[in-house]
Design a protein around this motif. Structure first.
Motif, PDB file in Angstrom:
ATOM      1  N   LEU A 114     -46.012 -10.530  -7.969  1.00 27.75           N
ATOM      2  CA  LEU A 114     -44.786 -12.623  -7.968  1.00 27.75           C
ATOM      3  C   LEU A 114     -44.743 -11.853  -6.516  1.00 27.75           C
ATOM      4  O   LEU A 114     -44.421 -13.372  -6.250  1.00 27.75           O
ATOM      5  CB  LEU A 114     -43.956 -12.047  -8.887  1.00 27.75           C
ATOM      6  N   ALA A 115     -43.158 -11.093  -5.966  1.00 25.32           N
ATOM      7  CA  ALA A 115     -42.585 -11.403  -5.214  1.00 25.32           C
ATOM      8  C   ALA A 115     -43.453 -11.902  -3.593  1.00 25.32           C
ATOM      9  O   ALA A 115     -43.697 -12.745  -2.867  1.00 25.32           O
ATOM     10  CB  ALA A 115     -41.515 -10.305  -4.478  1.00 25.32           C
ATOM     11  N   VAL A 116     -44.678 -10.144  -3.666  1.00 26.28           N
ATOM     12  CA  VAL A 116     -45.426 -10.889  -2.292  1.00 26.28           C
ATOM     13  C   VAL A 116     -46.599 -12.431  -2.391  1.00 26.28           C
ATOM     14  O   VAL A 116     -46.911 -12.558  -1.309  1.00 26.28           O
ATOM     15  CB  VAL A 116     -46.732  -9.789  -2.646  1.00 26.28           C
ATOM     16  N   THR A 117     -46.665 -12.674  -4.261  1.00 29.17           N
ATOM     17  CA  THR A 117     -47.278 -13.766  -3.664  1.00 29.17           C
ATOM     18  C   THR A 117     -46.615 -14.860  -3.364  1.00 29.17           C
ATOM     19  O   THR A 117     -46.735 -15.798  -2.430  1.00 29.17           O
ATOM     20  CB  THR A 117     -47.876 -14.241  -5.157  1.00 29.17           C
ATOM     21  N   ALA A 118     -45.080 -14.682  -3.853  1.00 29.43           N
ATOM     22  CA  ALA A 118     -44.451 -16.074  -3.547  1.00 29.43           C
ATOM     23  C   ALA A 118     -44.559 -15.866  -1.106  1.00 29.43           C
ATOM     24  O   ALA A 118     -44.504 -16.766  -0.700  1.00 29.43           O
ATOM     25  CB  ALA A 118     -42.660 -15.813  -3.141  1.00 29.43           C
ATOM     26  N   ASP A 127     -45.182  -6.526   5.670  1.00 26.22           N
ATOM     27  CA  ASP A 127     -45.660  -5.363   5.914  1.00 26.22           C
ATOM     28  C   ASP A 127     -45.505  -3.991   6.121  1.00 26.22           C
ATOM     29  O   ASP A 127     -44.112  -3.138   5.717  1.00 26.22           O
ATOM     30  CB  ASP A 127     -45.565  -4.163   7.888  1.00 26.22           C
ATOM     31  N   LEU A 128     -45.835  -4.122   4.170  1.00 25.35           N
ATOM     32  CA  LEU A 128     -45.750  -2.905   2.904  1.00 25.35           C
ATOM     33  C   LEU A 128     -47.084  -2.050   2.411  1.00 25.35           C
ATOM     34  O   LEU A 128     -47.576  -3.242   2.630  1.00 25.35           O
ATOM     35  CB  LEU A 128     -44.787  -3.777   2.312  1.00 25.35           C
ATOM     36  N   ASP A 129     -46.143  -1.625   1.762  1.00 31.51           N
ATOM     37  CA  ASP A 129     -47.542  -0.735   0.797  1.00 31.51           C
ATOM     38  C   ASP A 129     -47.443  -1.616  -0.649  1.00 31.51           C
ATOM     39  O   ASP A 129     -46.044  -1.660  -1.030  1.00 31.51           O
ATOM     40  CB  ASP A 129     -47.595   0.180   1.116  1.00 31.51           C
ATOM     41  N   VAL A 130     -48.150  -2.076  -1.481  1.00 34.66           N
ATOM     42  CA  VAL A 130     -48.379  -2.730  -2.710  1.00 34.66           C
ATOM     43  C   VAL A 130     -49.191  -1.455  -3.652  1.00 34.66           C
ATOM     44  O   VAL A 130     -50.187  -1.322  -2.987  1.00 34.66           O
ATOM     45  CB  VAL A 130     -48.357  -3.549  -2.752  1.00 34.66           C
ATOM     46  N   GLU A 131     -48.428  -1.738  -4.856  1.00 35.04           N
ATOM     47  CA  GLU A 131     -49.180  -0.867  -5.895  1.00 35.04           C
ATOM     48  C   GLU A 131     -50.516  -1.779  -6.324  1.00 35.04           C
ATOM     49  O   GLU A 131     -49.833  -2.902  -6.623  1.00 35.04           O
ATOM     50  CB  GLU A 131     -48.315  -0.733  -7.155  1.00 35.04           C
ATOM     51  N   ALA A 132     -51.277  -0.895  -6.996  1.00 36.72           N
ATOM     52  CA  ALA A 132     -52.765  -1.928  -7.623  1.00 36.72           C
ATOM     53  C   ALA A 132     -52.996  -1.396  -8.969  1.00 36.72           C
ATOM     54  O   ALA A 132     -54.256  -0.553  -9.078  1.00 36.72           O
ATOM     55  CB  ALA A 132     -53.682  -2.339  -6.441  1.00 36.72           C
ATOM     56  N   LYS A 155     -50.424  -6.610   5.824  1.00 37.44           N
ATOM     57  CA  LYS A 155     -49.578  -7.449   6.680  1.00 37.44           C
ATOM     58  C   LYS A 155     -49.718  -8.732   7.013  1.00 37.44           C
ATOM     59  O   LYS A 155     -50.925  -9.211   7.213  1.00 37.44           O
ATOM     60  CB  LYS A 155     -50.121  -6.410   8.202  1.00 37.44           C
ATOM     61  N   ALA A 156     -48.747  -9.633   7.299  1.00 34.15           N
ATOM     62  CA  ALA A 156     -49.221 -10.536   6.628  1.00 34.15           C
ATOM     63  C   ALA A 156     -47.632 -11.598   7.966  1.00 34.15           C
ATOM     64  O   ALA A 156     -46.867 -10.983   7.910  1.00 34.15           O
ATOM     65  CB  ALA A 156     -48.606 -11.172   5.894  1.00 34.15           C
ATOM     66  N   GLY A 157     -48.209 -12.894   8.437  1.00 31.70           N
ATOM     67  CA  GLY A 157     -47.331 -13.813   9.597  1.00 31.70           C
ATOM     68  C   GLY A 157     -48.383 -14.473  10.122  1.00 31.70           C
ATOM     69  O   GLY A 157     -49.554 -14.415  10.847  1.00 31.70           O
ATOM     70  N   SER A 158     -47.009 -15.908  10.515  1.00 28.40           N
ATOM     71  CA  SER A 158     -48.564 -16.428  11.485  1.00 28.40           C
ATOM     72  C   SER A 158     -49.753 -17.445  10.721  1.00 28.40           C
ATOM     73  O   SER A 158     -50.587 -17.046  11.128  1.00 28.40           O
ATOM     74  CB  SER A 158     -48.520 -15.592  12.626  1.00 28.40           C
ATOM     75  N   ARG A 159     -49.178 -17.493   9.358  1.00 24.81           N
ATOM     76  CA  ARG A 159     -50.044 -18.059   8.344  1.00 24.81           C
ATOM     77  C   ARG A 159     -50.991 -17.003   8.234  1.00 24.81           C
ATOM     78  O   ARG A 159     -52.348 -17.736   7.431  1.00 24.81           O
ATOM     79  CB  ARG A 159     -50.417 -19.451   9.428  1.00 24.81           C
TER      80      ARG A 159
END
Length: 425
Positions: A114-118, A127-132, A155-159
């Motif tokens: 939820l947090a990553v989606t938001a 810039d993080l590892d996320v459980e799947a 890794k996310a930034g600038s759209r």
């Protein structure tokens, strides 16, 4: 939970089943308030049971909560949209009743999604590892990423966001592009990515991947299970949606607009015989669960029927309409099994909406002649059954004072529909 008093006339308006933007706004506000309450209840529980929760799970939960708070501080509309997505409610309902142990730990991991989606929808740098869990990262309302290693790197930034499905970043990543900052719309591509189709002329998604879209044991009697992602043909569903929504718009433009505003997800169910079957989850208002509708008429009727189950479930959370825990059951015309008072009220409300729709269809020149004919027949068949159910409700001592007022207003609208309509043309 304590809400502000209902506006004058709100119960009467909602009982009529007719669309009204003010009523929709009221229910959306009530839904969001309940989500916040349940989310806070989950935080309290996690803190209380901290010692019994896996340490790594607790740490990730705390980090995810912090990320969600930070994103909400700058982009409250995006966070609200994620929290109000139907499957967020289903997740909260399942998590809050799960005893302490590994299954609870498994549910708690969902907060990270939820947090990553938001964050992704808000163009938040990541810039993080996320459980799947189970080999998939599910991003509610967006889609899912296959992850054979059980974890992904984001890794996310600038759209632009890049999701690596392996522990190594050497493989080609999934790319998510933020195409509209105002709405937080993301478009993805990549061999490990399965995005959700958007239903035309609507913000709703065809959601056949969310792990909380249908409870593990199915929904209804007999239990109806979720269609597997590989069993869903988006082209067929989008064609049914277009046809059904277009028919609804020609028949009752107000209802078509209400569907566009209120519906967030259509969840495909596995086929069950030759008839399409629909359902809703009380914990997930705004989601319509259904097997593939037979055609435009079936889709239009399913949308109206199930949407009114959602509306009533949300209203009952806002102001209780009946008392819980009563053992009495009652016979209604549209089901072979006896129903508790909650089921009688839910069924009467959804079928009242359908009789209203059928009356309009039977007298509308803009709809195909076969539906005009069948709508008149269905009205004639169900109208009396709704009247009998309303009599059960009004003779019962199981309704609250607000529930009795609601049933009385339903009866007034039922009476106003009159006898069987004369078909147009």
């Amino acid at each position: 939970m304590n809400f502000a008093p209902l506006p004058t006339g709100a119960i009467a308006e909602l009982a009529r089943t007719r669309p009204a933007q003010a009523d929709g706004a009221l229910l959306r506000s009530a839904l969001h308030a309940r989500r916040l309450l349940l989310l806070k209840a989950l935080l309290v529980r996690v803190q209380r049971d901290r010692e019994a929760i896996d340490a790594a799970v607790f740490r990730r939960f705390a980090q995810s909560w912090h990320l969600l708070e930070r994103v909400e501080g700058r982009h409250p509309t995006v966070v609200r949209d994620v929290l109000d997505y139907p499957m967020t409610g289903a997740w909260l309902a399942a998590t809050l009743v799960e005893p302490v142990g590994p299954p609870l730990d498994g549910h708690l991991v969902r907060l990270e999604s939820l947090a990553v989606t938001a964050a992704l929808r808000a163009d938040w740098p990541l810039d993080l590892d996320v459980e799947a869990p189970g080999g998939f990262l599910s991003l509610p309302g967006l889609g899912r990423q296959a992850a054979r290693s059980g974890r992904v790197r984001i890794k996310a930034g600038s759209r632009v966001a890049r999701i690596h499905s392996e522990e190594s970043t050497a493989t080609a990543p999934t790319v998510l592009l933020l195409t509209d900052r105002r709405t937080g719309t993301l478009v993805g591509r990549g061999q490990d990515w399965q995005g959700l189709a958007t239903l035309p002329d609507s913000g709703a998604r065809l959601d056949d991947v969310d792990p909380y879209r249908v409870p593990p044991g199915g929904v209804g009697v007999p239990p109806r299970t979720a269609a597997a992602p590989g069993e869903t043909d988006p082209d067929v569903w989008l064609a049914r949606w277009r046809a059904g929504h277009a028919l609804l718009a020609r028949t009752d433009p107000g209802r078509a607009a209400e569907v566009r505003r209120a519906l967030r997800a259509v969840v495909p169910l596995a086929p069950h015989g030759h008839r399409s079957l629909g359902a809703t989850l009380r914990s997930a208002p705004g989601a319509v669960l259904t097997s593939v509708p037979a055609g435009a008429q079936d889709m239009a009727e399913t949308l109206v029927h199930e949407l009114h189950h959602s509306k009533l479930a949300t209203l009952h959370e806002l102001v209780p309409l009946y008392r819980q825990g009563r053992a009495a059951v009652h016979r209604v015309g549209w089901r072979p099994d006896a129903r508790p008072i909650s089921g009688v009220l839910q069924g009467a409300y959804a079928h009242l909406a359908l009789t209203d729709l059928w009356r309009r269809a039977a007298t509308a020149h803009a709809v195909p002649r076969p539906w005009r004919s069948s709508a008149g027949q269905q009205f004639d068949h169900i109208h009396d059954q709704v009247g009998e159910a309303l009599a059960i409700l009004l003779e019962s001592d199981e309704l609250t004072s607000e529930g009795r007022e609601f049933a009385q207003q339903m009866r007034r609208h039922h009476a106003s529909l009159g006898t069987a309509p004369r078909a147009a043309g």
